[in-house]
Scaffold this motif. Sequence first.
Motif, short mmCIF file in Angstrom:
data_model
loop_
_atom_site.label_atom_id
_atom_site.label_comp_id
_atom_site.label_asym_id
_atom_site.label_seq_id
_atom_site.Cartn_x
_atom_site.Cartn_y
_atom_site.Cartn_z
N ALA A 117 4.88 -49.76 26.49
CA ALA A 117 3.78 -49.18 25.69
C ALA A 117 4.12 -47.76 25.23
N HIS A 118 5.38 -47.34 25.46
CA HIS A 118 5.85 -46.01 25.03
C HIS A 118 5.01 -44.89 25.65
N LEU A 119 4.72 -45.07 26.94
CA LEU A 119 3.94 -44.07 27.66
C LEU A 119 4.78 -43.24 28.62
N GLU A 120 5.99 -43.72 28.95
CA GLU A 120 6.74 -43.10 30.04
C GLU A 120 7.14 -41.65 29.74
N HIS A 121 7.51 -41.38 28.50
CA HIS A 121 7.88 -40.00 28.15
C HIS A 121 6.69 -39.07 28.36
N PHE A 122 5.51 -39.51 27.92
CA PHE A 122 4.29 -38.71 28.10
C PHE A 122 3.99 -38.52 29.58
N ILE A 123 4.12 -39.57 30.38
CA ILE A 123 3.80 -39.49 31.81
C ILE A 123 4.74 -38.51 32.51
N HIS A 124 6.03 -38.57 32.19
CA HIS A 124 7.00 -37.67 32.83
C HIS A 124 6.76 -36.21 32.43
N SER A 125 6.08 -35.99 31.31
CA SER A 125 5.80 -34.61 30.89
C SER A 125 4.62 -34.00 31.66
N LEU A 126 3.88 -34.84 32.38
CA LEU A 126 2.72 -34.35 33.15
C LEU A 126 3.16 -33.82 34.50
N PRO A 127 2.58 -32.72 34.97
CA PRO A 127 2.97 -32.15 36.28
C PRO A 127 2.81 -33.15 37.42
N ASP A 128 1.74 -33.95 37.38
CA ASP A 128 1.50 -34.91 38.46
C ASP A 128 1.95 -36.33 38.11
N GLY A 129 2.54 -36.51 36.93
CA GLY A 129 3.07 -37.81 36.56
C GLY A 129 2.04 -38.92 36.64
N TYR A 130 2.40 -40.00 37.33
CA TYR A 130 1.50 -41.14 37.44
C TYR A 130 0.26 -40.82 38.27
#
Length: 597
Positions: free
Chosen positions: A469-482
Amino acid sequence: MRAYADNDYPADHKPDWKIIAGLWPYLTEFRGRVALALSLLVLAKLATVSTPIALKYIVDYLDQNSGQDLLLWIPVLLVVAYGLLRFGSTLFNELRDAVFARVAERAMRRVSLRVFEHLHQRELGFHLDRKTGGLARDIERGTNGISFLLRFTLFNIAPTLLEILLVAGILLVVFNAGYVIAILVAVVVYVVFSIKVTEWRTKFVREANARDNQSNSRAVDSLLNYETVKYFNNERFEAQRYDSDLEEWEQARLKNRLSLATLNAGQALIIGVALIVIMAMAVTEVASGEITLGDFTMINAYLLQLFIPLNALGFVYREIRQALVNVERLFKLLGDKPAIEDAPDARELAVDKGEIRFEHLHFAYRKDRPILQDVDFTIPAGHKVAVVGASGAGKSTLARLLFRFYDVDEGAIRIDGQDIRDVTQDSLRAAIGVVPQDTVLFNDTLYRNLAYGRPDATEEEVHRAARMAHLEHFIHSLPDGYDTKVGERGLKLSGGEKQRVAIARVILKNPPLLILDEATSSLDSLSEQAILGALKEVSEHRTTLVIAHRLSTIRDADTILVMDGGRIVESGSHNELLATGGHYAHLWEQQHRGGDN
């Protein structure tokens, strides 16, 4: 289906006392505990009514042997017996409550779960009309009311009546009928007064509950729409509306409290007059030597012992009436059947090829406003069919009917020849994946929102769905990730990010049938192209119904249906429809001119 309302009952409506009988199933699960609790209750009352007798013998012994040499062990023994009886009364009551605690708490758990499951079974129309804040208050008050009724009906009214009978019997045997008559008259007057006044003030209780629901609904609705309030600088407007509701609630509560003061004062007067009459009788008999000082003390102890629980009985009756009001609303909620139910002989949906057939559908949310009129088409197995048209044409209604949020008025929807009304809703919905136009997330972590598509999925499967769903790049950019909290309704994520979560959920669910309800409506053009690739991959070899606004997103559809006024007015491929120069070509030209291609 009639919508749920805050004013289902008029303020002077009398609740049905048969509601108490409806609590019996919650007692049968722990018959042994209930029997033990009732046994402890009887022991507690026997100890309670024996206490004044011990006190009588202490006073009589001391009075009759005044100025003489006392055998100290006799009054000491009597005092020990008196203390043990008082302790036994308290001990047995506490043991009774401890034994019964599991019954009451389990009942609250069972009812709360039953209501929760029932609300999830209700049709979409119910949830569109409901007021969440008021509904939550009704559920809270109702479950607490059930616990109260279970505890106090068994352990307050019944033991108080038992104690009145025991005391009346003792006074009749030991003294004379005059005391019994005086007590029974006082009890009857007290009970009749309490019932009449409580019935009168019940309307104030109902009004206070209704106003409480109204103000709570207003607060929840306003806070859920926090951003909208800010957009229009309407904080003061919302505060004024909320304060207006609170003012009505304040007035209702004031009437409730004033009527309660009237009830309490009347009950106190009845008890005071009864005490004066009975104690005057006892004083007269002591003075004439008909009874001893110990007898006088016993009568006084019995009166205090009797009127304290009787006063509590008035309180309990008031609370039971209020609990009945609350439980009645809860049971009414449970009694309203869902508009969409499985047929008695419903079977599991068996998806073989995955062909979906819409057969001459007619449907209206309201009888005076038809939405679909003779809609007839087929989505062959593994094909993608897109439905386009102006707003209000009935596009999204097709998706709601396929998912069986509503049933068609005429016609049928079949999956591999099976009428969806003849299969279980659970198996139908398990076979369909939906990417909605407006994705609402739970106030939880990003990972748990993704895993909601299949709660038993492995961590690797969740991560794979996020990548697709092309979400992984966005998730890795978050301090808390998943582990990032998305906020209530997912408000911490952008529209596009929430839409990708919805797509990842469907990928994780891996259903044979797909509904894409304007699935890219919240995405910018760059993100849209990336998501379209993922959607194309996930919809490959799956039967897919696409509800679309942007025509550029459905050019690859096998068939495009154009709806207008609840009817299908055109059908064909993208190129075929452009060539005809009809509705689709006109819509395409409008969007192309506006740059939405």
